[in-house]
Design an enzyme around this catalytic site. Structure first.
Site, mmCIF file in Angstrom:
data_model
loop_
_atom_site.group_PDB
_atom_site.id
_atom_site.type_symbol
_atom_site.label_atom_id
_atom_site.label_comp_id
_atom_site.label_asym_id
_atom_site.label_seq_id
_atom_site.Cartn_x
_atom_site.Cartn_y
_atom_site.Cartn_z
ATOM 1 N N SER A 1 0.859 -1.185 0.000
ATOM 2 C CA SER A 1 0.000 0.000 0.000
ATOM 3 C C SER A 1 0.886 1.223 0.000
ATOM 4 O O SER A 1 2.017 1.174 0.488
ATOM 5 C CB SER A 1 -0.862 0.056 1.274
ATOM 6 O OG SER A 1 -1.988 -0.758 1.178
ATOM 7 N N GLU B 1 -1.205 19.127 -4.703
ATOM 8 C CA GLU B 1 -2.454 19.141 -5.487
ATOM 9 C C GLU B 1 -3.503 18.148 -4.968
ATOM 10 O O GLU B 1 -4.524 17.976 -5.605
ATOM 11 C CB GLU B 1 -2.145 18.797 -6.952
ATOM 12 C CG GLU B 1 -1.183 19.753 -7.645
ATOM 13 C CD GLU B 1 0.287 19.374 -7.454
ATOM 14 O OE1 GLU B 1 0.572 18.412 -6.717
ATOM 15 O OE2 GLU B 1 1.148 20.063 -8.038
ATOM 16 N N SER B 2 -3.293 17.444 -3.887
ATOM 17 C CA SER B 2 -4.209 16.512 -3.199
ATOM 18 C C SER B 2 -3.486 15.189 -2.905
ATOM 19 O O SER B 2 -2.578 15.212 -2.082
ATOM 20 C CB SER B 2 -5.566 16.349 -3.880
ATOM 21 O OG SER B 2 -6.303 17.576 -3.757
ATOM 22 N N HIS C 1 -3.423 0.412 -3.373
ATOM 23 C CA HIS C 1 -3.439 -0.762 -2.492
ATOM 24 C C HIS C 1 -3.478 -1.977 -3.417
ATOM 25 O O HIS C 1 -4.241 -1.977 -4.388
ATOM 26 C CB HIS C 1 -4.665 -0.728 -1.572
ATOM 27 C CG HIS C 1 -4.792 0.555 -0.808
ATOM 28 N ND1 HIS C 1 -4.030 0.840 0.308
ATOM 29 C CD2 HIS C 1 -5.541 1.664 -1.021
ATOM 30 C CE1 HIS C 1 -4.326 2.048 0.758
ATOM 31 N NE2 HIS C 1 -5.236 2.569 -0.040
ATOM 32 N N CYS D 1 -6.076 18.831 -7.710
ATOM 33 C CA CYS D 1 -6.695 20.113 -8.018
ATOM 34 C C CYS D 1 -5.753 20.836 -8.986
ATOM 35 O O CYS D 1 -4.644 20.387 -9.240
ATOM 36 C CB CYS D 1 -6.978 20.908 -6.750
ATOM 37 S SG CYS D 1 -5.565 21.106 -5.693
#
Lengths: 137, 137
Positions: B63, B70-71, B76, B91
């Protein structure tokens, strides 16, 4: 004699995607105020934290991701819009994602929420046929 | 004389949610093989990494989450199913999420992909009326 398969679990996890509107700007402006809420949500919902990272935007705004043994929880805030975008994705017990989500609604008190719940890996049947018990009718 | 508003940008970001099936099990079994692919996807798509965390499951499975300016980008894996669940949420320029996604398809070579593209914060209009230019027709 007919055979019937047991109800099979489909997918590997539940992903709750939520945008919270109308949240108090000051509450969501800083990691200092957001991170204890996020950590408490993980604890409340009995999820297993592997690591967490937070980032403070200047002048205002916060982001964070928590890597979980069960997948992840993340948030990004736009205090200027009163907006928090939230993801809670867990494998295993699906109630854990719902518990974390409810906890965050309770703490952040959005005036409206747009939410989607998605099954991840939905083509996967975790009970492979060899593990499914045949039941005689 | 009529007035027309410029096309307004709606939402704060693009979130690509993708489940990759039929991926080579050995490739996705370890963070050692997955992390360079993820880091390269961030670089290729010109995203700004804040931090990244990876976790190696025993015996197999990986994972990881990358917190971005930007986020975020997360994955996983379930090697036993050849499954990778992937999220790319950015974003700003929407082409960056698409570029990262395409890069990962190219490197992981799934035999099938189930994908959804969601606008996050879709009730937000980032061009407030006072910033919108009036155009005479």
């Amino acid at each position: 004699m007919k055979l019937k398969w047991r109800m099979m679990k489909v997918g590997v996890g539940i992903h709750i995607i939520a945008d919270f509107y109308g949240v108090d700007s000051d509450l969501i402006a800083t990691t200092e105020r957001m991170s204890p809420i996020i950590e408490a949500a993980v604890e409340y919902s009995r999820l297993t934290k592997i690591s967490s990272d937070y980032y403070q935007f200047r002048p205002r705004g916060a982001s964070g991701v928590v890597l979980l043994a069960e997948s992840h929880l993340s948030f990004h805030t736009w205090p200027e819009y009163g907006l928090v975008t939230l993801d809670v994705y867990t494998c295993g017990d699906p109630t854990t994602a719902e518990d974390a989500f409810s906890f965050l609604v309770d703490k952040l008190k959005p005036t409206s929420v747009m939410t989607k719940k998605i099954t991840r890996g939905e083509l996967i049947n975790e009970n492979a046929p060899e593990n499914v018990e045949e039941i005689s009718l």
